[in-house]
Design a protein around this motif. Structure first.
Motif, short mmCIF file in Angstrom:
data_model
loop_
_atom_site.label_atom_id
_atom_site.label_comp_id
_atom_site.label_asym_id
_atom_site.label_seq_id
_atom_site.Cartn_x
_atom_site.Cartn_y
_atom_site.Cartn_z
N LYS A 81 4.07 1.14 -4.54
CA LYS A 81 5.08 0.79 -5.29
C LYS A 81 4.53 0.51 -6.76
CE LYS A 81 5.85 -2.76 -2.62
NZ LYS A 81 4.69 -2.41 -1.81
N THR A 116 1.79 1.92 -8.21
CA THR A 116 1.75 3.07 -8.65
C THR A 116 2.86 3.80 -9.35
OG1 THR A 116 0.04 3.57 -6.76
CG2 THR A 116 0.80 5.47 -7.99
N GLY A 141 1.00 -1.17 0.03
CA GLY A 141 -0.01 0.05 -0.01
C GLY A 141 0.72 1.29 0.03
P1 ADP Z 1 1.82 -1.21 -3.43
O1 ADP Z 1 2.22 -1.41 -4.58
O2 ADP Z 1 2.79 -0.61 -2.63
O3 ADP Z 1 1.22 -2.08 -2.40
P2 ADP Z 1 -0.24 0.49 -4.64
O4 ADP Z 1 0.46 1.51 -5.47
O5 ADP Z 1 -0.89 -0.60 -5.24
O6 ADP Z 1 0.73 -0.16 -3.60
O7 ADP Z 1 -1.23 1.28 -3.94
C1 ADP Z 1 -1.16 2.64 -3.02
C2 ADP Z 1 -2.28 2.93 -2.55
O8 ADP Z 1 -3.17 3.35 -3.61
C3 ADP Z 1 -3.11 1.90 -1.67
O9 ADP Z 1 -3.43 2.57 -0.25
C4 ADP Z 1 -4.30 1.58 -2.49
O10 ADP Z 1 -5.24 1.14 -1.79
C5 ADP Z 1 -4.36 2.75 -3.39
N1 ADP Z 1 -4.92 2.58 -4.71
C6 ADP Z 1 -4.45 1.68 -5.59
N2 ADP Z 1 -5.10 1.87 -6.84
C7 ADP Z 1 -5.93 2.36 -6.78
C8 ADP Z 1 -6.92 3.08 -7.60
N3 ADP Z 1 -7.39 2.55 -8.74
N4 ADP Z 1 -8.02 3.85 -7.17
C9 ADP Z 1 -7.95 4.32 -5.62
N5 ADP Z 1 -6.94 3.82 -4.83
C10 ADP Z 1 -5.99 2.99 -5.22
#
Ligand code: ADP
Ligand code: MG
Length: 221
Positions: free
Chosen positions: A41, A43, A38
């Motif tokens: 990464k 993203t 979360g």
């Molecule tokens: P990681 O890969 O480090 O686990 P992410 O990049 O997937 O983290 O997600 C970072 C944050 O953004 C998390 O809190 C996740 O819930 C949120 N998030 C991810 N994708 C979306 C989306 N499409 N819409 C809203 N929130 C999102």
């Protein structure tokens, strides 16, 4: 060179915010990205691939500002320069293994299959021991086989940047080592930049740099 500067990103309606003041990754570097679930990464990989657009700041790859590319230029950038290994593979269930590997050529005609592509696919499938799986559909494959197929697809168009999102997740140790060796050897031979998100501290050895999300970002609600 990949350069992020004064980058800010948030998902609409979510209080998650990614802020990266400065990050530079030189061509050919092998970089591991670690950090809690979360933390952003995935993203980050999507921002580098131009799949997500930052709210402000710059993503520069070579001499291109990814944010300012047109939609077509962005599609071409993604297909020619980026090999993305998605955490959930994103194999197409109604295509067999070979057609899944060839998918980049089917969705974008700016790259073409030629004799060299065919040799390259044969070589990769040999190295990854999935030659006999090319006529099989994803639901007939094990987790490790799907993972290897997804990696072949990411490398098929010989990208200069590989973005691998937890490519060794849920694999046994032998398969993990195998997959990382493959990615490392591809990156070394082709002077490609490898950015790998991993949870797996045992896998950090072969990387040039480890980026820890706890040091990189500041999050504000
Ligand atoms: P990681 O890969 O480090 O686990 P992410 O990049 O997937 O983290 O997600 C970072 C944050 O953004 C998390 O809190 C996740 O819930 C949120 N998030 C991810 N994708 C979306 C989306 N499409 N819409 C809203 N929130 C999102
Ligand atoms: Mg993730």
């Amino acid at each position: 060179m990949i350069e992020l500067s004064n980058l800010e990103f948030h998902y609409p309606g979510s209080d998650f915010k990614l802020a990266i003041e400065q990050l530079s990754i030189a061509r050919g570097q092998k970089v591991a990205v670690i950090g809690p679930s979360g933390s952003g990464k995935t993203t980050l990989l999507n921002l580098i691939a131009g799949i997500l657009e930052p709210n402000s700041g710059d993503v520069k790859v070579g001499d291109r500002h990814i944010v300012s590319l047109s939609d077509k230029e962005k599609r071409d950038y993604r297909i020619k320069d980026i090999g993305f290994v998605f955490q959930d593979f994103r194999l197409i269930s109604y295509l067999n293994g070979l057609d899944n590997i060839l998918l980049p050529f089917k969705i974008n005609n700016s790259i073409k299959v030629n004799g060299e592509t065919e040799d390259w696919i044969k070589l990769m499938c040999d190295e990854m021991a999935i030659k006999s799986k090319l006529s099989k559909f994803p639901n007939q494959l094990s987790h490790g086989e799907k993972q290897r197929l997804a990696i072949c697809r990411a490398l098929v168009a010989k990208p200069s940047i590989i973005l691998a999102d937890e490519p060794t997740g849920n694999l046994d140790p032998a398969n993990k080592t195998n997959i990382m060796q493959l990615l490392f050897s591809y990156a070394s031979k082709n002077d490609s930049t490898l950015i790998t998100v991993t949870h797996d501290y045992d896998m950090l050895k072969g990387f040039d740099t480890v980026i820890d999300f706890n040091d990189l970002t500041s999050k504000k609600a």
